[in-house]
Design a protein around this motif. Structure first.
Motif, PDB file in Angstrom:
ATOM      1  N   MET A   1      -9.733  -3.404 -14.920  1.00 20.80           N
ATOM      2  CA  MET A   1      -9.405  -2.570 -13.761  1.00 20.80           C
ATOM      3  C   MET A   1      -8.050  -1.705 -14.526  1.00 20.80           C
ATOM      4  N   LYS A   2      -8.085  -0.388 -14.231  1.00 17.05           N
ATOM      5  CA  LYS A   2      -7.426   0.461 -14.471  1.00 17.05           C
ATOM      6  C   LYS A   2      -5.793   0.237 -13.759  1.00 17.05           C
ATOM      7  N   LEU A   3      -4.813   0.218 -14.709  1.00 17.15           N
ATOM      8  CA  LEU A   3      -3.389   0.331 -14.010  1.00 17.15           C
ATOM      9  C   LEU A   3      -2.737   1.525 -14.538  1.00 17.15           C
ATOM     10  N   ASN A   4      -1.775   2.006 -13.398  1.00 18.00           N
ATOM     11  CA  ASN A   4      -0.817   2.986 -13.593  1.00 18.00           C
ATOM     12  C   ASN A   4       0.451   2.552 -13.535  1.00 18.00           C
ATOM     13  N   GLU A   5       1.373   2.935 -14.479  1.00 24.24           N
ATOM     14  CA  GLU A   5       2.782   2.465 -14.206  1.00 24.24           C
ATOM     15  C   GLU A   5       3.648   3.754 -13.774  1.00 24.24           C
ATOM     16  N   GLY A   6       4.353   3.478 -12.864  1.00 29.97           N
ATOM     17  CA  GLY A   6       5.161   4.773 -12.589  1.00 29.97           C
ATOM     18  C   GLY A   6       6.570   4.003 -11.479  1.00 29.97           C
ATOM     19  N   VAL A   7       7.070   5.167 -10.860  1.00 35.71           N
ATOM     20  CA  VAL A   7       8.173   5.114 -10.198  1.00 35.71           C
ATOM     21  C   VAL A   7       7.864   4.893  -8.524  1.00 35.71           C
ATOM     22  N   TYR A   8       8.172   4.106  -7.804  1.00 34.44           N
ATOM     23  CA  TYR A   8       8.167   3.741  -6.380  1.00 34.44           C
ATOM     24  C   TYR A   8       9.350   4.560  -5.549  1.00 34.44           C
TER      25      TYR A   8
ATOM     26  N   LEU B   1       3.501  -4.494  -7.478  1.00 28.75           N
ATOM     27  CA  LEU B   1       2.181  -3.839  -7.577  1.00 28.75           C
ATOM     28  C   LEU B   1       1.944  -2.984  -6.371  1.00 28.75           C
ATOM     29  N   SER B   2       1.823  -1.607  -6.668  1.00 23.64           N
ATOM     30  CA  SER B   2       1.320  -0.800  -5.257  1.00 23.64           C
ATOM     31  C   SER B   2       0.066  -0.513  -5.406  1.00 23.64           C
ATOM     32  N   PHE B   3      -0.791  -0.657  -4.193  1.00 22.26           N
ATOM     33  CA  PHE B   3      -1.895  -0.440  -3.949  1.00 22.26           C
ATOM     34  C   PHE B   3      -2.157   1.138  -3.459  1.00 22.26           C
ATOM     35  N   ILE B   4      -2.792   2.153  -4.293  1.00 25.14           N
ATOM     36  CA  ILE B   4      -2.844   3.660  -3.935  1.00 25.14           C
ATOM     37  C   ILE B   4      -3.885   3.414  -2.932  1.00 25.14           C
ATOM     38  N   SER B   5      -3.370   3.642  -1.437  1.00 29.20           N
ATOM     39  CA  SER B   5      -4.230   3.763  -0.390  1.00 29.20           C
ATOM     40  C   SER B   5      -4.817   5.177  -0.115  1.00 29.20           C
TER      41      SER B   5
ATOM     42  N   ALA C   1       0.754  -1.150   0.093  1.00 32.56           N
ATOM     43  CA  ALA C   1      -0.036  -0.009   0.041  1.00 32.56           C
ATOM     44  C   ALA C   1       1.005   1.105   0.004  1.00 32.56           C
ATOM     45  N   SER C   2       0.619   2.443  -0.858  1.00 34.61           N
ATOM     46  CA  SER C   2       1.384   3.302  -1.039  1.00 34.61           C
ATOM     47  C   SER C   2       0.694   4.586  -1.122  1.00 34.61           C
ATOM     48  N   GLY C   3       1.254   5.791  -0.873  1.00 36.92           N
ATOM     49  CA  GLY C   3       0.637   7.105  -1.142  1.00 36.92           C
ATOM     50  C   GLY C   3       0.970   7.406  -2.508  1.00 36.92           C
ATOM     51  N   ALA C   4      -0.102   8.099  -2.973  1.00 34.89           N
ATOM     52  CA  ALA C   4      -0.076   8.481  -4.420  1.00 34.89           C
ATOM     53  C   ALA C   4       0.821  10.069  -4.397  1.00 34.89           C
ATOM     54  N   VAL C   5       1.826  10.244  -5.233  1.00 36.03           N
ATOM     55  CA  VAL C   5       2.674  11.429  -5.144  1.00 36.03           C
ATOM     56  C   VAL C   5       2.393  12.178  -6.464  1.00 36.03           C
TER      57      VAL C   5
ATOM     58  N   ASP D   1       6.478   8.731  -8.356  1.00 36.41           N
ATOM     59  CA  ASP D   1       5.092   8.710  -8.400  1.00 36.41           C
ATOM     60  C   ASP D   1       4.200   8.360  -7.508  1.00 36.41           C
ATOM     61  N   ALA D   2       4.720   7.285  -6.444  1.00 38.02           N
ATOM     62  CA  ALA D   2       3.998   6.873  -5.305  1.00 38.02           C
ATOM     63  C   ALA D   2       5.116   6.593  -4.268  1.00 38.02           C
ATOM     64  N   VAL D   3       5.072   6.689  -3.016  1.00 32.59           N
ATOM     65  CA  VAL D   3       5.864   6.595  -1.869  1.00 32.59           C
ATOM     66  C   VAL D   3       5.216   5.644  -0.829  1.00 32.59           C
ATOM     67  N   GLY D   4       6.290   4.900  -0.416  1.00 34.15           N
ATOM     68  CA  GLY D   4       5.955   3.852   0.569  1.00 34.15           C
ATOM     69  C   GLY D   4       7.215   3.330   1.389  1.00 34.15           C
ATOM     70  N   MET D   5       7.014   2.431   2.317  1.00 36.27           N
ATOM     71  CA  MET D   5       8.009   2.175   3.290  1.00 36.27           C
ATOM     72  C   MET D   5       8.533   0.581   3.264  1.00 36.27           C
TER      73      MET D   5
END
Length: 275
Positions: free
Chosen positions: A180-187, A233-237, A116-120, A210-214
């Motif tokens: 399902m819609k998928l984005n593709e980006g940098v974690y 796969l990052s779930f945008i939470s 699970a990650s945050g959308a940047v 594009d997304a941030v996580g721990m």
């Protein structure tokens, strides 16, 4: 710094697990916040508590089950980690190689990392999925720091295709099938446990995140060292700090995960079926 683990340290963990099954799983899944319920779909499960595995780590995050589950999912023999390990729990980066190297010794050659990650990226929305095409990690040691163990991989190794392109393309096709819609980006890796500041998020965006996580990054690096194929796969939470005029809470992350987990689970199941 941790002790210098040798090959036998990891083999003891793998041998304990292999003694409980009569096959070698080729696919592993590490379940992030949004996918914990996937474990319930595994047929003929063999469930092992992390604390019972010699030389393994123990999950301290309340929402993580802390169990290794082996069995069958959509026709494939798999091993599933329900609960992962993070730097913010107090582990050294070098300790975080342990689960991936053990999975490799079980026979795994392909790993699906979920989080699970945050959308940047402000075009993303909570509930969407981002395929990780690359990552940025600017702090802390590499998990591969210290003496190299040749049985796992070379001292120096290439990571330009760490998040395997063929698996990313497969994920896109499977997403179309399940609608399902998928984005593709940098974690972007963030150490935590605090969420990021609004200024840090601005910096992350300017650097290309594009997304941030721990999580995830130490696992991907270790898997790449072992020559494993990796799908992230990052779930945008949630939207990252400063994008919306509201604080970020762990409750928000968990609630969004519950709301959209069924679709995410369907996607991962379809990917495994098509592998």
């Amino acid at each position: 710094m941790k002790q210098n683990y040798d090959y036998e340290h990891f083999k003891a963990s793998a041998d304990y697990i292999l003694n409980k099954i009569d096959y070698k799983p080729k696919v592993a899944i590490i379940l992030g916040t949004a996918l914990g319920s996937l474990a319930n779909d595994i047929k003929d499960p063999v469930v092992i508590d992390y604390k019972d595995i010699p030389n393994f780590l123990v999950s301290t995050v309340e929402s993580h089950a802390g169990k290794l589950i082996l069995g069958e999912l959509n026709g494939k023999k798999i091993v599933c980690m329900s609960g992962r390990f993070h730097y913010y729990e107090g582990y050294d980066f070098e300790q975080l190689v342990i689960p991936i190297r053990v999975l490799h010794l079980l026979g795994v050659n392909t790993i699906i990392l979920t989080n699970a990650s945050g959308a940047v990226n402000t075009s993303y929305k909570p509930g969407e999925i981002m395929i990780i095409k690359d990552h940025i990690k600017l702090m802390g040691a590499s998990p591969l720091r210290g003496p190299n163990i040749e049985e796992f991989g070379p001292r120096f190794f290439d990571v330009s295709d760490m998040y395997t392109k063929e698996l990313r393309e497969l994920a896109k096709k499977c997403a179309e099938k399940v609608g399902m819609k998928l984005n593709e980006g940098v974690y972007f890796f963030w150490p935590g446990p605090q969420f990021e500041t609004p200024s840090e998020i601005k910096a992350i965006r300017s650097l290309g995140g594009d997304a941030v996580g721990m999580s995830t990054v130490t696992e991907a690096l270790t898997a790449a060292h072992c020559g494993m194929k990796v799908l992230g796969l990052s779930f945008i939470s949630n939207m990252a700090a400063g994008i919306l005029k509201q604080p970020i809470t762990s409750e928000e992350v968990d609630e969004t995960a519950k709301q959209f987990s069924k679709k995410f689970k369907q996607l991962v199941g379809e990917i495994i079926k098509k592998m």
